[in-house]
Design a protein around this motif. Structure first.
Motif, PDB file in Angstrom:
ATOM      1  N   GLN A 220      44.841  72.386  26.723  1.00  0.00           N
ATOM      2  CA  GLN A 220      44.617  72.424  25.278  1.00  0.00           C
ATOM      3  C   GLN A 220      44.041  73.768  24.855  1.00  0.00           C
ATOM      4  O   GLN A 220      44.377  74.289  23.787  1.00  0.00           O
TER       5      GLN A 220
ATOM      6  N   LEU B  56      48.521  69.667  37.363  1.00  0.00           N
ATOM      7  CA  LEU B  56      48.586  68.397  36.643  1.00  0.00           C
ATOM      8  C   LEU B  56      49.906  67.687  36.922  1.00  0.00           C
ATOM      9  O   LEU B  56      49.933  66.451  37.113  1.00  0.00           O
TER      10      LEU B  56
ATOM     11  N   GLN C 186      43.947  68.667  31.491  1.00  0.00           N
ATOM     12  CA  GLN C 186      44.500  68.539  30.144  1.00  0.00           C
ATOM     13  C   GLN C 186      43.675  69.326  29.138  1.00  0.00           C
ATOM     14  O   GLN C 186      44.217  69.937  28.209  1.00  0.00           O
TER      15      GLN C 186
ATOM     16  N   GLN D  98      55.162  67.214  30.584  1.00  0.00           N
ATOM     17  CA  GLN D  98      54.367  68.422  30.797  1.00  0.00           C
ATOM     18  C   GLN D  98      55.264  69.618  31.121  1.00  0.00           C
ATOM     19  O   GLN D  98      55.043  70.732  30.634  1.00  0.00           O
TER      20      GLN D  98
ATOM     21  N   GLU E 244      55.424  61.328  32.397  1.00  0.00           N
ATOM     22  CA  GLU E 244      54.396  62.245  31.911  1.00  0.00           C
ATOM     23  C   GLU E 244      54.547  63.616  32.558  1.00  0.00           C
ATOM     24  O   GLU E 244      54.320  64.645  31.906  1.00  0.00           O
TER      25      GLU E 244
ATOM     26  N   ARG F 138      48.908  73.672  34.697  1.00  0.00           N
ATOM     27  CA  ARG F 138      50.100  72.866  34.419  1.00  0.00           C
ATOM     28  C   ARG F 138      50.716  72.339  35.711  1.00  0.00           C
ATOM     29  O   ARG F 138      51.035  71.147  35.832  1.00  0.00           O
TER      30      ARG F 138
END
Length: 353
Positions: free
Chosen positions: A191, A203, A187, A219, A215, A200
């Motif tokens: 950012q 995650l 994350q 994303q 979630e 990405r």
């Protein structure tokens, strides 16, 4: 000399019975035969002693000689000559004439002595004749870090390097089994760089494995909003959306936005055709199945899907051909193979009429 004469006379007297010397043998040296007089000898010795004392007094009482000052500008400094195997003739350096109008700075002779690490005459002259710049005018230029760079552990690190360092840290934590820490690091990577696809996708996979589909969908939506040219992520998001009630519309919207970037992707078109078929848009579904089969003509599953869409759109003859092609490829699973055979029974009867 009188002492010597007396000693000779004593020796002569001891050698005769009567104590007298032989007049014909040894006799006293007369004063006229003695050469230099005693007064002259003693006088000369005293004169030499006085002269030596006077010279010593003059030597010790003379004023000290001041240190010799050498003008660097007018005195050539001989450069050290490296050793050679054969004699080399060295021409003497020319002596520049002294300028009476301008006083030259001077150095002690020992300071101006040549050495390998010291300045040569030309350099010394350039330094002494050129006025020195004031200290305020000397400005040290230091490269300030750009806005996209930071200093970490004394090193200048660019923004992209920070992103890659954070991503590698997340992968290392994941390898160590620290899944929660890895998620936080991923994350943080996003950012710093929201377009980092590796972070990405990793995650999203971890969120799906952790049974956190909402979630993961969020994303994917953020990623596609930044860059819709990602067909794989669009398909993944559409699958998550189909799992929700009335999620077909959202899934179609996701797939249609990325369709211009997947025109040659047979899997993408076949998946879109299946979603269209689910939403009972059979004609559009049949079109996308046909486009998908152009990229893979021997895909029996896609032939079966085309037959279903054509049959629902009231095209029995074309549907029968599609089912027969799917059956003839002999690549379907037993369940699907049985499904196709059951579909062919009414279609064959309808065509026979």
């Amino acid at each position: 000399m009188s002492l010597i004469n007396k000693m000779l006379q004593d020796l002569d007297a001891r050698g005769t019975p009567d104590g007298r010397g032989d007049a014909a043998g040894i006799r006293s040296v007369p004063e006229r035969e003695r050469g230099v007089s005693r007064a002259l000898v003693f006088g000369g010795a005293a004169g030499l002693t006085a002269a030596a004392i006077a010279l010593g007094w003059v030597y010790w009482k003379r004023p000290p000689v001041p240190p010799v000052l050498v003008s660097v500008a007018t005195t050539p400094v001989a450069a050290p000559v490296p050793p050679v195997s054969a004699p080399v003739a060295v021409a003497p350096a020319p002596v520049a004439p002294a300028r009476a109008a301008e006083p030259e700075p001077v150095f002690q002779a020992e300071e101006a002595a040549p050495a390998p690490a010291k300045l040569r005459l030309a350099e010394l002259r350039r330094i002494t004749e050129k006025p020195a710049k004031p200290a305020a005018a000397l400005v040290l230029k230091t490269a300030a870090p750009a806005a996209s760079e930071r200093i970490i552990d004394g090193k200048q690190v660019t923004a992209q390097q920070r992103v890659e360092n954070e991503y590698r840290r997340a992968l290392a934590q994941l390898q160590d089994g620290r899944v929660s820490d890895a998620m936080l690091a991923l994350q943080q990577t996003l950012q710093l760089d929201p377009r980092h696809q590796g972070a990405r996708e990793t995650l999203v996979r971890l969120l799906l494995e952790a049974q956190r589909p909402d979630e993961a969908a969020r994303q994917l939506q953020l990623s596609l909003a930044l860059d819709p040219k990602q067909p794989a992520q669009a398909m993944m998001l559409a699958r998550l959306q189909l799992d929700k009630a009335n999620g077909g519309t959202a899934a179609l919207d996701t797939l249609m936005r990325s369709l211009p970037h997947a025109t040659d992707n047979g899997d993408y078109r076949a998946f879109l055709a299946g979603v269209l078929q689910r939403e009972q848009r059979y004609r559009e579904a049949a079109e996308h199945y046909q486009l998908a089969l152009q990229t893979a003509p021997d895909n029996s599953v896609w032939w079966m899907g085309l037959g279903i869409a054509l049959q629902a759109d009231n095209h029995p003859a074309q549907a029968r051909q599609a089912f027969e092609r799917a059956k003839g490829l002999q690549t379907l699973s037993p369940q699907l193979q049985a499904f196709v055979e059951r579909k062919l029974v009414p279609l064959t009867a309808a065509v026979a009429k």
